[in-house]
Design a protein around this motif. Structure first.
Motif, PDB file in Angstrom:
ATOM      1  N   TYR A  39       0.853  -1.193   0.000  1.00 49.99           N
ATOM      2  CA  TYR A  39       0.000   0.000   0.000  1.00 49.99           C
ATOM      3  C   TYR A  39       0.889   1.243   0.000  1.00 49.99           C
ATOM      4  O   TYR A  39       0.695   2.160  -0.803  1.00 49.99           O
ATOM      5  CB  TYR A  39      -0.930  -0.001   1.220  1.00 49.99           C
ATOM      6  CG  TYR A  39      -1.628   1.315   1.413  1.00 49.99           C
ATOM      7  CD1 TYR A  39      -2.717   1.668   0.609  1.00 49.99           C
ATOM      8  CD2 TYR A  39      -1.202   2.217   2.373  1.00 49.99           C
ATOM      9  CE1 TYR A  39      -3.348   2.892   0.759  1.00 49.99           C
ATOM     10  CE2 TYR A  39      -1.821   3.439   2.533  1.00 49.99           C
ATOM     11  CZ  TYR A  39      -2.899   3.771   1.727  1.00 49.99           C
ATOM     12  OH  TYR A  39      -3.508   4.988   1.875  1.00 49.99           O
ATOM     13  N   ALA A  40       1.887   1.276   0.877  1.00 50.97           N
ATOM     14  CA  ALA A  40       2.794   2.423   0.961  1.00 50.97           C
ATOM     15  C   ALA A  40       3.601   2.591  -0.331  1.00 50.97           C
ATOM     16  O   ALA A  40       3.789   3.706  -0.817  1.00 50.97           O
ATOM     17  CB  ALA A  40       3.727   2.262   2.158  1.00 50.97           C
ATOM     18  N   ILE A  41       4.065   1.494  -0.891  1.00 55.97           N
ATOM     19  CA  ILE A  41       4.846   1.532  -2.129  1.00 55.97           C
ATOM     20  C   ILE A  41       4.019   2.146  -3.261  1.00 55.97           C
ATOM     21  O   ILE A  41       4.484   3.038  -3.971  1.00 55.97           O
ATOM     22  CB  ILE A  41       5.315   0.119  -2.531  1.00 55.97           C
ATOM     23  CG1 ILE A  41       6.434  -0.345  -1.614  1.00 55.97           C
ATOM     24  CG2 ILE A  41       5.754   0.065  -3.993  1.00 55.97           C
ATOM     25  CD1 ILE A  41       6.761  -1.824  -1.748  1.00 55.97           C
ATOM     26  N   VAL A  42       2.799   1.654  -3.423  1.00 58.98           N
ATOM     27  CA  VAL A  42       1.958   2.144  -4.512  1.00 58.98           C
ATOM     28  C   VAL A  42       1.596   3.605  -4.305  1.00 58.98           C
ATOM     29  O   VAL A  42       1.683   4.410  -5.234  1.00 58.98           O
ATOM     30  CB  VAL A  42       0.695   1.258  -4.668  1.00 58.98           C
ATOM     31  CG1 VAL A  42      -0.318   1.888  -5.607  1.00 58.98           C
ATOM     32  CG2 VAL A  42       1.100  -0.126  -5.171  1.00 58.98           C
ATOM     33  N   ARG A  43       1.231   3.977  -3.079  1.00 50.78           N
ATOM     34  CA  ARG A  43       0.862   5.380  -2.818  1.00 50.78           C
ATOM     35  C   ARG A  43       2.058   6.312  -3.029  1.00 50.78           C
ATOM     36  O   ARG A  43       1.910   7.386  -3.609  1.00 50.78           O
ATOM     37  CB  ARG A  43       0.298   5.529  -1.406  1.00 50.78           C
ATOM     38  CG  ARG A  43      -1.035   4.839  -1.195  1.00 50.78           C
ATOM     39  CD  ARG A  43      -2.134   5.408  -2.048  1.00 50.78           C
ATOM     40  NE  ARG A  43      -2.460   6.734  -1.561  1.00 50.78           N
ATOM     41  CZ  ARG A  43      -3.093   7.665  -2.254  1.00 50.78           C
ATOM     42  NH1 ARG A  43      -3.497   7.414  -3.473  1.00 50.78           N
ATOM     43  NH2 ARG A  43      -3.333   8.833  -1.745  1.00 50.78           N
ATOM     44  N   LEU A  44       3.225   5.913  -2.569  1.00 52.41           N
ATOM     45  CA  LEU A  44       4.417   6.739  -2.759  1.00 52.41           C
ATOM     46  C   LEU A  44       4.781   6.820  -4.245  1.00 52.41           C
ATOM     47  O   LEU A  44       5.114   7.890  -4.759  1.00 52.41           O
ATOM     48  CB  LEU A  44       5.588   6.185  -1.947  1.00 52.41           C
ATOM     49  CG  LEU A  44       6.874   7.008  -1.945  1.00 52.41           C
ATOM     50  CD1 LEU A  44       6.635   8.398  -1.375  1.00 52.41           C
ATOM     51  CD2 LEU A  44       7.941   6.290  -1.128  1.00 52.41           C
ATOM     52  N   LEU A  66      13.649   6.403  -2.535  1.00 53.93           N
ATOM     53  CA  LEU A  66      12.761   6.324  -1.370  1.00 53.93           C
ATOM     54  C   LEU A  66      12.102   4.955  -1.242  1.00 53.93           C
ATOM     55  O   LEU A  66      11.993   4.408  -0.139  1.00 53.93           O
ATOM     56  CB  LEU A  66      11.696   7.419  -1.442  1.00 53.93           C
ATOM     57  CG  LEU A  66      12.206   8.837  -1.198  1.00 53.93           C
ATOM     58  CD1 LEU A  66      11.137   9.855  -1.538  1.00 53.93           C
ATOM     59  CD2 LEU A  66      12.658   8.983   0.251  1.00 53.93           C
ATOM     60  N   LEU A  67      11.673   4.389  -2.365  1.00 57.59           N
ATOM     61  CA  LEU A  67      11.051   3.070  -2.317  1.00 57.59           C
ATOM     62  C   LEU A  67      12.067   2.003  -1.905  1.00 57.59           C
ATOM     63  O   LEU A  67      11.730   1.067  -1.177  1.00 57.59           O
ATOM     64  CB  LEU A  67      10.407   2.724  -3.655  1.00 57.59           C
ATOM     65  CG  LEU A  67       9.145   3.535  -3.962  1.00 57.59           C
ATOM     66  CD1 LEU A  67       8.696   3.300  -5.400  1.00 57.59           C
ATOM     67  CD2 LEU A  67       8.042   3.223  -2.984  1.00 57.59           C
ATOM     68  N   GLY A  68      13.310   2.159  -2.356  1.00 54.53           N
ATOM     69  CA  GLY A  68      14.359   1.233  -1.934  1.00 54.53           C
ATOM     70  C   GLY A  68      14.560   1.283  -0.432  1.00 54.53           C
ATOM     71  O   GLY A  68      14.675   0.239   0.228  1.00 54.53           O
ATOM     72  N   ALA A  69      14.573   2.488   0.138  1.00 54.78           N
ATOM     73  CA  ALA A  69      14.719   2.633   1.589  1.00 54.78           C
ATOM     74  C   ALA A  69      13.503   2.058   2.306  1.00 54.78           C
ATOM     75  O   ALA A  69      13.630   1.418   3.357  1.00 54.78           O
ATOM     76  CB  ALA A  69      14.912   4.100   1.955  1.00 54.78           C
ATOM     77  N   LEU A  70      12.334   2.262   1.745  1.00 57.35           N
ATOM     78  CA  LEU A  70      11.113   1.747   2.353  1.00 57.35           C
ATOM     79  C   LEU A  70      11.100   0.216   2.367  1.00 57.35           C
ATOM     80  O   LEU A  70      10.735  -0.398   3.368  1.00 57.35           O
ATOM     81  CB  LEU A  70       9.894   2.277   1.583  1.00 57.35           C
ATOM     82  CG  LEU A  70       8.521   1.922   2.093  1.00 57.35           C
ATOM     83  CD1 LEU A  70       8.277   2.537   3.466  1.00 57.35           C
ATOM     84  CD2 LEU A  70       7.459   2.411   1.110  1.00 57.35           C
ATOM     85  N   VAL A  71      11.524  -0.380   1.274  1.00 59.15           N
ATOM     86  CA  VAL A  71      11.485  -1.839   1.157  1.00 59.15           C
ATOM     87  C   VAL A  71      12.628  -2.508   1.922  1.00 59.15           C
ATOM     88  O   VAL A  71      12.414  -3.465   2.660  1.00 59.15           O
ATOM     89  CB  VAL A  71      11.515  -2.278  -0.338  1.00 59.15           C
ATOM     90  CG1 VAL A  71      11.728  -3.776  -0.471  1.00 59.15           C
ATOM     91  CG2 VAL A  71      10.222  -1.850  -1.021  1.00 59.15           C
ATOM     92  N   THR A  72      13.838  -2.013   1.787  1.00 54.28           N
ATOM     93  CA  THR A  72      15.002  -2.694   2.380  1.00 54.28           C
ATOM     94  C   THR A  72      15.448  -2.087   3.688  1.00 54.28           C
ATOM     95  O   THR A  72      16.290  -2.672   4.364  1.00 54.28           O
ATOM     96  CB  THR A  72      16.187  -2.690   1.389  1.00 54.28           C
ATOM     97  OG1 THR A  72      16.563  -1.342   1.113  1.00 54.28           O
ATOM     98  CG2 THR A  72      15.827  -3.412   0.109  1.00 54.28           C
TER      99      THR A  72
END
Length: 190
Positions: free
Chosen positions: A149-154, A177-183
């Motif tokens: 959900y966070a990935i898609v919204r970001l 940012l998505l890389g930091a969010l995921v890993t």
């Protein structure tokens, strides 16, 4: 009909139900019975484009990296696929024209949590990340549903930033940012 509507979007042609029905060789009422109203048709067409784009990004990874969970640079498969997915969408002249010509409708169709696009995109991202989790690539700090959900919204915030916030889309910043969010952020405890 959904594929035909997707082709119209790709070509930058406004999907007018009268012209579209005529092109399909049916009446507007038949079109409505088969696919619903214009927003239903556009939502399904946009999802089809999204699904096809994500599938192409997956095939690209498989051609280059096979079944590897990370590439030679250490990037997770899911992050590389998402990066290519956003890049292709951003480069689509027809998709951009739809966003420019009908921004309110486009954003509503693309980001409605109960619509035909966003819930399916989130579900596709869950499956994408689940594959990396199952293959041993990483352990997310939160559940996949919340993470995706966070990935898609970001991703939406950056991909549609010109429409949402009068900002130039910065896909490199989105990827970082998505890389930091995921890993996670290196050196910080999970």
């Amino acid at each position: 009909m959904i594929r035909s509507a997707a082709r119209w979007i790709e070509r930058g042609v406004r999907v007018d139900t009268s012209a579209f029905a005529q092109d399909m060789g049916i009446s507007r009422s038949t079109l409505f019975r088969r696919v619903g109203n214009r927003e239903d048709l556009l939502g399904d067409a946009l999802h089809y484009l999204s699904e096809r784009t994500l599938a192409a990004a997956k095939r690209s990874w498989e051609r280059e990296e096979g079944d590897a969970v990370r590439n030679a640079a250490g990037e997770l498969r899911c992050l590389a696929i998402m990066r290519e997915y956003r890049s292709v969408l951003a480069a689509s002249a027809g998709f951009r024209r739809f966003l420019d010509d009908e921004p309110v409708l486009a954003i509503r169709l693309l980001t409605d949590p109960d619509g035909r696009v966003q819930p399916r995109v989130i579900a596709a991202h869950v499956e994408l990340l689940r594959r990396d989790v199952d293959d041993g690539g990483f352990v997310p700090a939160v559940g996949l549903d919340s993470l995706c959900y966070a990935i898609v919204r970001l991703g939406e915030a950056f991909l549609y930033s010109d429409v949402l916030a009068s900002r130039t889309p910065d896909l490199d910043a989105a990827s970082t940012l998505l890389g930091a969010l995921v890993t996670g952020i290196p050196g910080r405890p999970r």
